[in-house]
Write an enzyme that holds these catalytic residues in place. Structure first.
Site, PDB file in Angstrom:
ATOM      1  N   VAL A  14       0.838  -1.213   0.000  1.00  0.00           N
ATOM      2  CA  VAL A  14       0.000   0.000   0.000  1.00  0.00           C
ATOM      3  C   VAL A  14       0.870   1.258   0.000  1.00  0.00           C
ATOM      4  CG1 VAL A  14      -1.803   1.279   1.218  1.00  0.00           C
ATOM      5  CG2 VAL A  14      -1.894  -1.218   1.148  1.00  0.00           C
ATOM      6  N   LYS A 205     -13.100  -4.925  10.704  1.00  0.00           N
ATOM      7  CA  LYS A 205     -13.738  -3.872   9.898  1.00  0.00           C
ATOM      8  C   LYS A 205     -15.151  -3.593  10.415  1.00  0.00           C
ATOM      9  CE  LYS A 205     -10.861  -5.325   6.032  1.00  0.00           C
ATOM     10  NZ  LYS A 205     -10.721  -6.280   4.937  1.00  0.00           N
TER      11      LYS A 205
HETATM   12  N1  HSE Z   1      -6.881  -9.459   3.643  1.00  0.00           N
HETATM   13  C1  HSE Z   1      -7.811  -8.430   3.327  1.00  0.00           C
HETATM   14  C2  HSE Z   1      -8.795  -8.976   2.293  1.00  0.00           C
HETATM   15  C3  HSE Z   1      -7.078  -7.212   2.788  1.00  0.00           C
HETATM   16  O1  HSE Z   1      -8.603 -10.093   1.793  1.00  0.00           O
HETATM   17  O2  HSE Z   1      -9.783  -8.309   2.028  1.00  0.00           O
HETATM   18  C4  HSE Z   1      -7.868  -5.952   2.829  1.00  0.00           C
HETATM   19  O3  HSE Z   1      -8.199  -5.553   4.123  1.00  0.00           O
END
Ligand code: HSE
Length: 438
Positions: A14, A205
């Site tokens: 990123v 999340k």
């Molecule tokens: N490992 C996460 C995914 C990356 O597969 O969505 C993004 O947060």
């Protein structure tokens, strides 16, 4: 202000994407911000590797502390990830009066309160759009665009790795482990892919989104988390025969005095737009009392989409610095003294519809025994199907229920699994299909 100096911690996937955008779109960003965003310092343990980015001499360093302490740096971008050194570096930057942009969902989900308080105490901005859903502007949507709404619910596909695995199994019949290796190779999976597979990344999340939507602190341990490893190609195939897809969903609902926050494989009907979200793509639907339903859709991981969200945050902060403002938007959308501790409903208390897949002996009265147990636990059957031929002497039975209480369902399944005529553990998948109910 002639330029805004950026200090970046971490130049992995990123971070490299962020640097690329800052170089390649330098002029268009200047036109939009009014001053240049100058990538002044970049800290990484590896400063030799060629990242395809024209860093000027002296920009790269292995000394992250020197970046957060540098008086010339106006904004710090934390692109290290994980919960090791990132937390201390963010806190140091905030204490030094520097606004911070981070994509670190694991850190915010667990230590968010400490970090948010440090930002507020120091009167600086903290932005974290890239922590959820990569490029999808879900944080801005909740904190700004939908601020006039009472958020009723959210449902999201927030892990590209799991979605990729389901898509590969469904569309190409590829084995689970091969689909996972593929996702790892493509750079979507976390360094520890159990975080993806076991639903923990999705829960990180969901914790952030639930806090923002309802103005509550969410303890990660209160979120029910079930990963995708128990889902078989057989269930994916049966689900499709009934008009459903299986997705790892993050679900959050406002119930008034409590909230639901859960992550688990979920059957959703083909007509639900989330069912068409394939591969590594992410999507989220948000339901608000004024807006109705909206949906965001896009790349939830990957170098450039995630970097796009980081740059969006960086520009927001840069514009605030130019106007001499900070803290204009409360970090969790609600004013700090309005944040409450709304209880998260235990998974045992939720009410939804269920899919059961059982292997039973092909004998008279078997179905009546099973339906008897379900009836004893107030579970009403919506449909029953005997699927296919015998496998090792047993036949698969698929049942769909009307809305039932999870604690009753668990008790019933545990009793059913003890019946002599049941030859394997029952597979249970929750269904989200509001329009189909009663
Ligand atoms: N490992 C996460 C995914 C990356 O597969 O969505 C993004 O947060």
């Amino acid at each position: 202000m002639k330029a805004i100096n950026i200090g970046m911690l971490g130049a992995g996937t990123v971070g490299t994407g962020v640097a690329k955008i800052l170089f390649e779109n330098k002029e268009i960003i200047r036109q939009r911000v009014g001053v240049e965003l100058n990538l002044r310092r970049v800290a990484d343990i590896d400063i030799e590797r060629d990242r395809g980015v024209p860093f000027e001499d002296g920009v790269l360093t292995t000394d992250a502390q020197s970046v957060v302490a540098d008086p010339e740096i106006d904004i710090v971008l934390e692109m290290i990830g994980g919960d090791t050194i990132a937390k201390e570096l963010i806190l140091q930057a905030l204490e030094n009066g520097k606004p911070v942009v981070t994509a670190n969902k694991a850190l915010l989900a667990v230590h968010g309160t400490t970090i948010f308080k440090a930002a507020a105490r120091n009167g600086v901005d903290l932005a974290f759009e890239a922590s959820v859903g990569g490029c999808m502007p879900i944080i801005k949507t909740l904190r700004e665009s939908l601020v006039g709404n009472r958020i009723k619910s959210m449902a999201g596909i927030l892990n590209g790795t799991c979605n990729y695995i389901f898509t590969k199994i469904t569309e190409q019949g590829i084995a689970f482990k091969d689909a996972l290796s593929d996702a790892k190779e493509k750079g979507y999976a976390e360094a520890d892919p159990t975080l993806d597979i076991e639903g923990i990344d999705t829960a990180h999340k969901l914790a952030i989104l639930t806090s923002l939507a309802y103005g509550t602190e969410v303890n990660l341990n209160d979120i029910y988390i079930e990963g995708i490893s128990s889902i078989t190609p057989l269930d994916i195939e049966y689900a499709a025969q009934f008009g459903y897809k299986i997705k790892l969903l993050a679900i959050s609902k406002d119930l008034g005095h409590s909230v639901e926050a859960r992550v688990h494989p979920t059957m959703i009907p083909f007509k639900n737009p989330l069912s068409n979200v394939s591969g590594t793509l992410n999507a989220i639907t948000v339901s608000g009392d004024a807006v109705g339903d909206i949906m965001l859709y896009g790349h939830g991981a990957g170098m450039m989409p995630t970097a796009s969200a980081v740059i969006g945050d960086t520009v927001d902060i840069a514009r605030n610095l130019i106007c001499g403002s900070a803290g204009r938007i409360p970090l969790l959308s609600y004013q700090e003294d309005e944040i409450r501790n709304i209880p998260v409903l235990s998974i045992d208390e939720i009410e939804t519809q269920y899919y059961f897949r059982l292997f039973v002996l092909d004998r008279p009265k078997v179905l009546s025994m099973i339906s008897g147990v379900l009836g004893d636990h107030l579970i009403s059957i919506k449909s029953v199907h005997q699927k296919g031929r015998k496998i090792d002497g047993s036949v698969p039975i698929v049942m769909m229920t009307h809305t039932a209480k999870e604690s009753n369902v668990k008790k019933a399944v545990s009793e059913i699994d003890q019946l002599d005529v049941v030859s394997d553990k029952t597979v249970l998948i929750r269904i989200e299909d509001e329009n189909e109910e009663e």
